[in-house]
Enzyme design. Structure first.
Site, PDB file in Angstrom:
ATOM      1  CG  ASP A 201      -1.851   1.129   1.163  1.00  0.00           C
ATOM      2  OD1 ASP A 201      -3.023   0.854   0.614  1.00  0.00           O
ATOM      3  OD2 ASP A 201      -1.789   2.191   1.636  1.00  0.00           O
ATOM      4  CG  ASN A 209      -5.015  11.474  -5.140  1.00  0.00           C
ATOM      5  OD1 ASN A 209      -4.332  11.478  -6.324  1.00  0.00           O
ATOM      6  ND2 ASN A 209      -5.497  10.322  -4.715  1.00  0.00           N
ATOM      7  CG  HIS A 214      -7.882  13.253  -7.799  1.00  0.00           C
ATOM      8  ND1 HIS A 214      -7.830  12.005  -6.901  1.00  0.00           N
ATOM      9  CD2 HIS A 214      -8.569  14.221  -7.127  1.00  0.00           C
ATOM     10  CE1 HIS A 214      -8.511  12.278  -5.872  1.00  0.00           C
ATOM     11  NE2 HIS A 214      -9.023  13.645  -6.077  1.00  0.00           N
ATOM     12  CD  GLU A 244      -4.205   4.565  -1.357  1.00  0.00           C
ATOM     13  OE1 GLU A 244      -4.581   5.022  -0.279  1.00  0.00           O
ATOM     14  OE2 GLU A 244      -5.257   4.842  -2.298  1.00  0.00           O
TER      15      GLU A 244
END
Length: 328
Positions: A201, A209, A214, A244
């Site tokens: 992760d 973001n 984004h 993610e």
């Protein structure tokens, strides 16, 4: 040479007919019938000339006498048929059964005896014209169907690919990875082998973001996937498991080997930089590692890697944490 013809989809009524006979009288008589049907005529007075015409012209039908000096009609017929599908109709005074059989053996599609009735010649010629048109239409239809089938196959393959991959990264999606994991489970059971999971992760990805937008986040995500792809073997399988979050399956790999792979990926990711506008963005990754346990199954084994991942998140991120099964 282009021929005028009927509207698209109907039977072509105009044909190019080659008449082969060394008799001028027979040539004129047959030509009169053929022209009266609205077809066009090409003449030849020998077998050799007929073959030359067929080789160099668009001929639809051949009317051929069997008795000619030099290359006889039977030899000529066999040579013409060998050049490709052009129907040959014998028009000859040889009416005995042996000659008829010899004509068909040479490849003729029909046999008319002299003296002939113009109506018979007209009917047989037009029958072949219609048959040729139907066959031509059938070939065209088959060709179109082959093209359509190829396009459909490509479209279906693309639909299947889209259904199995993540559109942004091109990785397998969760559904496709689940199928692949169960295939590996069966393979491992058959060959008494093992495999391991890396659950990774990206750290603080939401912050990228929020602070950079984004679009930059997507660029960082794609760059991270490049690091993962470059750092695993060809037989290893990567999937985008969540936003993610990534799941990597390492076939025929025990826990120690999986930990080493995860550490290599973590270290490479830590040094990677993604340009985005005037910014140069970096990201780290935390991995949870677990080896497949047959008695527990796929979901439970992934769950162990997932819990190891979140232990790593809780310990400060950018690290590799392994789930080590207890004794018994």
């Amino acid at each position: 040479m282009e021929h005028p013809g009927p509207p698209r989809g109907s039977v072509r009524v105009t044909a190019r007919v080659l008449i082969v006979d060394d008799s001028a009288e027979n040539l004129r008589a047959l030509e009169t019938v053929v022209l009266g049907l609205g077809h066009r005529v090409v003449r030849a007075t020998s077998g050799e000339e007929a073959i030359t015409v067929v080789e160099s012209h668009d001929v639809d039908i051949v009317l051929l006498n069997s008795t000619m000096p030099g290359l006889d009609g039977y030899q000529t017929c066999a040579r013409i048929v060998g050049l490709g599908w052009v129907p040959v109709i014998f028009v000859t005074a040889e009416s005995n059964p042996q000659s008829v059989a010899r004509g068909f053996a040479a490849g003729a599609v029909d046999y008319i005896t002299i003296p002939f009735q113009p109506s018979e010649v007209a009917a047989r010629v037009n029958q072949q014209v219609k048959l040729q048109a139907y066959q031509r239409d059938l070939r065209e239809t088959n060709h179109k169907l082959e093209i359509a089938n190829r396009e459909l196959s490509r479209a279906l393959a693309e639909v299947e690919r889209l259904a199995m991959t993540d559109p942004l990264t091109g990785l397998l999606n969760r559904r496709a990875m689940t199928e692949r994991l169960h295939e590996e489970e069966r393979r491992a059971a058959r060959y008494k082998s093992t495999f391991s999971f890396l659950m990774g992760d990206l750290d603080h990805f939401k912050r990228i973001n929020d602070e950079h937008g984004h679009e930059c986040g997507d660029q960082v995500l794609v760059s991270a996937v490049g690091v993962l792809r470059d750092g695993v073997r060809g037989e290893d399988v990567i999937a985008r498991w969540g936003g993610e979050e990534f799941l990597i399956m390492l076939p025929q790999t025990h826990l120690d080997g999986a930990i080493a792979t995860a550490e290599k990926l973590r270290s490479t990711m830590e040094g990677a930089i993604t340009p985005c506008g005037s910014d140069r963005l970096g990201v780290t990754i935390t991995f949870g590692v677990a080896e497949f346990q047959p008695e527990a199954g796929i979901d439970a084994s992934i769950g162990r890697a997932d819990r190891a991942l979140y232990r790593g998140k809780g310990r400060g991120r950018n690290q590799v944490v392994a789930d080590v099964p207890g004794p018994g």
